[in-house]
Write an enzyme that holds these catalytic residues in place. Structure first.
Site, PDB file in Angstrom:
ATOM      1  N   LEU A 193       0.851  -1.182   0.000  1.00 57.90           N
ATOM      2  CA  LEU A 193       0.000   0.000   0.000  1.00 57.90           C
ATOM      3  C   LEU A 193       0.889   1.235   0.000  1.00 57.90           C
ATOM      4  O   LEU A 193       2.003   1.217   0.535  1.00 57.90           O
ATOM      5  CB  LEU A 193      -0.889   0.024   1.252  1.00 57.90           C
ATOM      6  CG  LEU A 193      -1.916  -1.102   1.407  1.00 57.90           C
ATOM      7  CD1 LEU A 193      -2.612  -0.984   2.758  1.00 57.90           C
ATOM      8  CD2 LEU A 193      -2.925  -1.098   0.279  1.00 57.90           C
ATOM      9  N   ASP A 194       0.376   2.323  -0.576  1.00 55.89           N
ATOM     10  CA  ASP A 194       1.072   3.607  -0.471  1.00 55.89           C
ATOM     11  C   ASP A 194       1.259   3.953   1.006  1.00 55.89           C
ATOM     12  O   ASP A 194       0.470   3.531   1.865  1.00 55.89           O
ATOM     13  CB  ASP A 194       0.257   4.720  -1.139  1.00 55.89           C
ATOM     14  CG  ASP A 194       0.125   4.534  -2.642  1.00 55.89           C
ATOM     15  OD1 ASP A 194       0.964   3.822  -3.220  1.00 55.89           O
ATOM     16  OD2 ASP A 194      -0.829   5.093  -3.216  1.00 55.89           O
ATOM     17  N   ARG A 195       2.263   4.757   1.297  1.00 54.57           N
ATOM     18  CA  ARG A 195       2.576   5.075   2.685  1.00 54.57           C
ATOM     19  C   ARG A 195       1.374   5.666   3.425  1.00 54.57           C
ATOM     20  O   ARG A 195       1.109   5.330   4.584  1.00 54.57           O
ATOM     21  CB  ARG A 195       3.757   6.059   2.743  1.00 54.57           C
ATOM     22  CG  ARG A 195       4.253   6.345   4.154  1.00 54.57           C
ATOM     23  CD  ARG A 195       5.483   7.237   4.133  1.00 54.57           C
ATOM     24  NE  ARG A 195       5.170   8.570   3.666  1.00 54.57           N
ATOM     25  CZ  ARG A 195       4.759   9.564   4.460  1.00 54.57           C
ATOM     26  NH1 ARG A 195       4.619   9.359   5.764  1.00 54.57           N
ATOM     27  NH2 ARG A 195       4.503  10.754   3.972  1.00 54.57           N
TER      28      ARG A 195
END
Length: 299
Positions: free
Chosen positions: A134-136
């Protein structure tokens, strides 16, 4: 050592390599087993992959030892574990934590935390195999495999689109269509290493969504990805004129209730062939996401 055993029940003789492929062992993993310290035995005797098994015979495969990286830092930050067995580890990633280490986030990504957990629990393999990322700033479920074979199994399910991931997101504006599939290719935006955009020469991308709740100025959606392109949900929603609330890259970071893109991986479902059952995990909505929905609903 990590070992697996199967009994062949077919009527006709079968090559060991064919039988192993039927169990989900990839060509890459088969090479590693053959040349990197693993073993292949039929009824207790080591054999070549060209050996022909007969009905009733048992195959035992020993995976080669996996050597952990000396360069990967160990983090002792606790994990929020949603599911775990000898093969898979499913965790709930907080927002603002990177999935994998980088030069900016070298010491406390989810990979570092899982490395610490595997070390503390004396896992059979202490190599971190991250399956989904997942994106940060995105919260929610991340899947890790505990050995190469388990990673291969889930990689195959990803390619076959049988591993299902469902997201919740809040987008700007009120969406009129109750359900739709966005089918629009995604590629890099010129002049940016990070940003993506819908473009005709991009890679195929499909995003399906359902309206969960329409609010005064925003809409809560349930989203399912049919492909896994970088920033796919963010790009597709922005392309419709409904960027995610709080998304500084594709929209505006102006919402007082959430200081990141309003995106949460809420559930995953995959088949566990080792337990022969479907595994479904859910990650509760985090506090900032719930606060956003509560206040947007009151406007």
């Amino acid at each position: 050592m990590i070992e697996f055993e199967w009994q062949y029940t077919g009527d006709s003789p079968i090559y060991v390599r064919t039988f192993m492929r039927q169990q989900g062992i990839s060509r890459t993993l088969l090479k590693q087993i053959k040349f990197s310290g693993g073993s292949i035995c039929v009824d207790g005797t080591q054999v070549r992959v060209t050996y022909k098994m007969r009905s009733g015979q048992r195959l035992k495969v020993t995976l080669p030892p996996e050597i952990p990286s000396d360069h990967l830092q160990v983090s002792d930050t606790p994990l929020d574990i949603l599911y775990e067995d000898d093969h898979f580890l499913v965790v709930n990633k907080p927002a603002e934590v990177a999935s994998v280490p980088s030069h900016i986030y070298a010491d406390d990504s989810m990979v570092n935390r899982v490395k610490g957990y595997l070390t503390r629990t004396h896992a059979a393999s202490q190599v971190t195999h991250i399956v989904t990322r997942l994106d940060r700033e995105t919260s929610g479920i991340v899947i890790f495999a505990k050995h190469h074979f388990a990673h291969t199994v889930l990689d195959t399910q990803l390619k076959q689109h049988s591993l299902k991931k469902t997201y919740l997101c809040v987008v700007s504006g009120v969406m009129s269509q109750q359900h739709a599939v966005i089918d629009a290719p995604i590629g890099r935006q010129p002049g940016s290493f990070i940003k993506r955009m819908v473009r005709s020469d991009g890679r195929s991308a499909q995003t399906e969504y359902w309206v969960v709740k329409r609010m005064q100025a925003t809409t809560l959606l349930r989203v399912r990805l049919h492909t896994g392109r970088t920033h796919q949900i963010r790009v597709h929603m922005a392309s419709l004129g409904h960027p995610l609330v709080g998304d500084f890259l594709y929209g505006q970071q102006t919402n007082p209730w959430i200081h990141r893109q309003a995106l949460h991986c809420a559930s995953v479902s995959f088949y566990n062939p080792f337990a022969q059952q479907q595994i479904t995990c859910y990650a509760p909505i985090p506090a900032d996401f719930a606060t956003l929905i509560e206040h947007e609903n009151q406007l």
